[in-house]
Motif scaffolding. Structure first.
Motif, short mmCIF file in Angstrom:
data_model
loop_
_atom_site.label_atom_id
_atom_site.label_comp_id
_atom_site.label_asym_id
_atom_site.label_seq_id
_atom_site.Cartn_x
_atom_site.Cartn_y
_atom_site.Cartn_z
N PHE A 80 0.81 -1.19 -0.04
CA PHE A 80 0.20 0.12 0.04
C PHE A 80 0.83 1.34 0.07
O PHE A 80 1.93 1.26 0.34
CB PHE A 80 -1.06 0.04 1.18
CG PHE A 80 -0.18 -0.05 2.46
CD1 PHE A 80 -0.03 1.03 3.30
CD2 PHE A 80 -0.05 -1.40 3.00
CE1 PHE A 80 0.50 1.00 4.50
CE2 PHE A 80 0.87 -1.39 4.30
CZ PHE A 80 0.98 -0.16 5.05
N VAL A 81 0.21 2.32 0.03
CA VAL A 81 0.94 3.53 -0.43
C VAL A 81 0.35 4.61 0.68
O VAL A 81 -1.02 4.68 0.90
CB VAL A 81 0.59 4.19 -1.82
CG1 VAL A 81 1.40 5.54 -2.08
CG2 VAL A 81 1.02 3.23 -3.00
N VAL A 82 1.19 5.45 1.27
CA VAL A 82 1.03 6.59 2.12
C VAL A 82 1.54 7.84 1.78
O VAL A 82 2.41 7.94 0.72
CB VAL A 82 1.28 6.18 3.60
CG1 VAL A 82 0.63 4.83 4.12
CG2 VAL A 82 3.05 6.07 3.63
N PHE A 83 1.15 8.84 2.18
CA PHE A 83 1.53 10.27 1.72
C PHE A 83 3.02 10.41 2.28
O PHE A 83 3.88 10.82 1.42
CB PHE A 83 0.73 11.21 2.46
CG PHE A 83 1.01 12.62 1.86
CD1 PHE A 83 1.14 13.17 0.83
CD2 PHE A 83 2.04 13.54 2.60
CE1 PHE A 83 1.24 14.27 0.24
CE2 PHE A 83 2.77 14.64 2.02
CZ PHE A 83 2.42 15.04 0.85
N HIS A 84 3.46 10.06 3.59
CA HIS A 84 4.89 10.51 3.97
C HIS A 84 5.35 9.39 4.98
O HIS A 84 4.45 8.68 5.59
CB HIS A 84 5.09 11.62 4.27
CG HIS A 84 4.98 11.83 5.94
ND1 HIS A 84 3.81 11.76 6.53
CD2 HIS A 84 5.77 12.24 6.70
CE1 HIS A 84 3.84 11.87 7.88
NE2 HIS A 84 4.96 12.39 8.07
N ASP A 85 6.52 9.00 5.14
CA ASP A 85 7.24 7.97 5.70
C ASP A 85 6.92 8.09 6.89
O ASP A 85 8.06 8.64 7.90
CB ASP A 85 8.39 7.74 5.19
CG ASP A 85 9.25 6.43 5.57
OD1 ASP A 85 8.46 5.73 6.17
OD2 ASP A 85 10.57 6.36 5.40
N ALA A 86 5.85 7.80 7.58
CA ALA A 86 5.65 7.99 9.14
C ALA A 86 5.05 6.62 9.80
O ALA A 86 4.80 6.69 11.02
CB ALA A 86 4.61 9.17 9.29
N TYR A 87 5.15 5.63 8.95
CA TYR A 87 4.21 4.32 9.46
C TYR A 87 5.08 3.21 9.77
O TYR A 87 4.54 1.95 10.13
CB TYR A 87 3.15 4.28 8.69
CG TYR A 87 2.26 5.22 8.24
CD1 TYR A 87 1.17 5.56 9.29
CD2 TYR A 87 2.56 6.14 7.28
CE1 TYR A 87 0.45 6.58 9.02
CE2 TYR A 87 1.68 7.25 7.10
CZ TYR A 87 0.56 7.46 8.09
OH TYR A 87 0.02 8.69 7.52
N GLY A 88 6.46 3.37 9.63
CA GLY A 88 7.19 2.35 9.94
C GLY A 88 7.32 1.59 11.13
O GLY A 88 7.22 0.22 11.15
N TYR A 89 6.97 2.32 12.38
CA TYR A 89 6.83 1.62 13.61
C TYR A 89 5.59 0.72 13.81
O TYR A 89 5.57 -0.20 14.26
CB TYR A 89 6.88 2.70 14.99
CG TYR A 89 7.89 3.26 15.06
CD1 TYR A 89 9.04 2.66 16.20
CD2 TYR A 89 8.45 4.57 14.43
CE1 TYR A 89 10.14 3.51 16.40
CE2 TYR A 89 9.46 5.20 14.96
CZ TYR A 89 10.22 4.50 15.82
OH TYR A 89 11.67 5.27 15.88
#
Length: 326
Positions: A218-227
């Motif tokens: 999936f795609v997100v707006f910015h790289d904030a979901y790694g945790y």
């Protein structure tokens, strides 16, 4: 003498005999998620101040005069750290000169990870580096402002999205409050224990909800979901923007579209406070569905003790609703 005078005198005498109540420390927090965790620990004893206004961008914010005054009067500042809110790093140095400071990212028990190393030839694997207990490097020296999405390196500050960190932070918050207010230490400790148990229960619930989605791209707006993705065994998200400071360049959008097609990304998720049209441009001409807007910092939610729970539930539900369709 009226019949009521003896009762009044007795009440006054009783009041004079009572010990003075301990003064609960004045606590100021940076983000809604931080304030939520602090409120759970404080319980009925007090309410933390929250600097970030509703709907504001945590990365780019300017204090208003009243907020600056609140910071000046604070006994205790509890915040994620300068990696998340560089504007507060500067303000706390000049304003909160008498306050104790608890930067949650700097706790040795905080599980840290670095941003993924993405480029135009990204193969879809997670190239992030975990730093669960290694705090020997200088976090403040990492560059968290990026030009056109490049040079996106260093510690990822969105650590609250790993519920194991929230449990660590609740304990540290209780210790900081107890140090400032020893008379209520027992209450802070009990509240933190109850809150940790609630986070553990939430964690198990979300694991069950997200387990079937492990292979979905999936795609997100910015790289904030790694945790969040690492904790729950999800595939690393494909970020449209690598940075928090600027919009992605045309070359980045083209590279993202290539990744979307190559990796068969099924969903793309906008994010509050960011232009959804950029995400729409990235998935244009693909079969990728657009999901609900994500709110990783809880900035659009009503502040309070339940906000942390609602933030993680919101992410999980958005992923499940879209990715679960195929």
């Amino acid at each position: 003498m009226t019949p009521f005078r003896p009762i009044l005198l007795s009440s006054l005498a009783l009041g004079c005999a009572l010990p003075a109540l301990a003064e609960v420390p004045r606590v100021v927090t940076d983000l809604p998620v931080t304030a939520s965790l602090v409120q759970q620990v404080m319980g009925d004893l007090g309410q933390p101040g929250l600097l970030l206004t509703a709907g504001a961008d945590p990365h780019h914010f300017q204090l208003r005069p009243q907020q600056a005054q609140d910071l000046e009067k604070a006994d205790l500042l509890i915040w994620v750290g300068p990696e998340m809110t560089p504007w507060l790093d500067r303000a706390s140095t000049s304003l909160a000169t008498d306050a104790s400071s608890l930067a949650l990212l700097s706790l040795p028990q905080t599980h840290l990870r670095e941003f993924a190393a993405w480029d135009e030839h990204e193969d879809g694997h997670d190239h992030s580096h975990d730093h669960g207990h290694d705090h020997g490097h200088d976090h403040a020296g990492h560059d968290h402002a990026h030009d056109d999405g490049h040079d996106h390196s260093g510690v990822d500050p969105h650590a609250w999205l790993d519920p194991a960190n929230a449990q660590v932070w609740l304990g540290a918050i209780a210790q900081a409050l107890s140090k400032a207010d020893p008379e209520n230490a027992g209450t802070y400790a009990a509240n933190a224990t109850a809150a940790q148990a609630a986070v553990a229960a939430l964690d198990q619930e979300l694991r069950a909800e997200l387990a079937p989605l492990a292979e979905q791209r999936f795609v997100v707006f910015h790289d904030a979901y790694g945790y969040f993705t690492a904790h729950y065994g999800l595939s690393p998200a494909i970020p449209v923007s690598l940075g928090d400071a600027s919009a992605p360049a045309a070359a980045r959008l083209s590279a993202v579209r290539d990744q979307i097609i190559a990796q068969h990304a099924s969903c793309a998720f906008p994010e509050v406070n960011h232009d959804a049209r950029l995400l729409a441009t990235a998935i244009e001409g693909t079969d990728t569905r657009e999901g609900a807007a994500l709110d990783p910092g809880g900035v659009m939610l009503s502040p309070g003790p339940g906000l942390y729970d609602a933030t993680l539930r919101g992410l999980s539900r958005a992923f499940a609703d879209c990715l679960g369709k195929g």
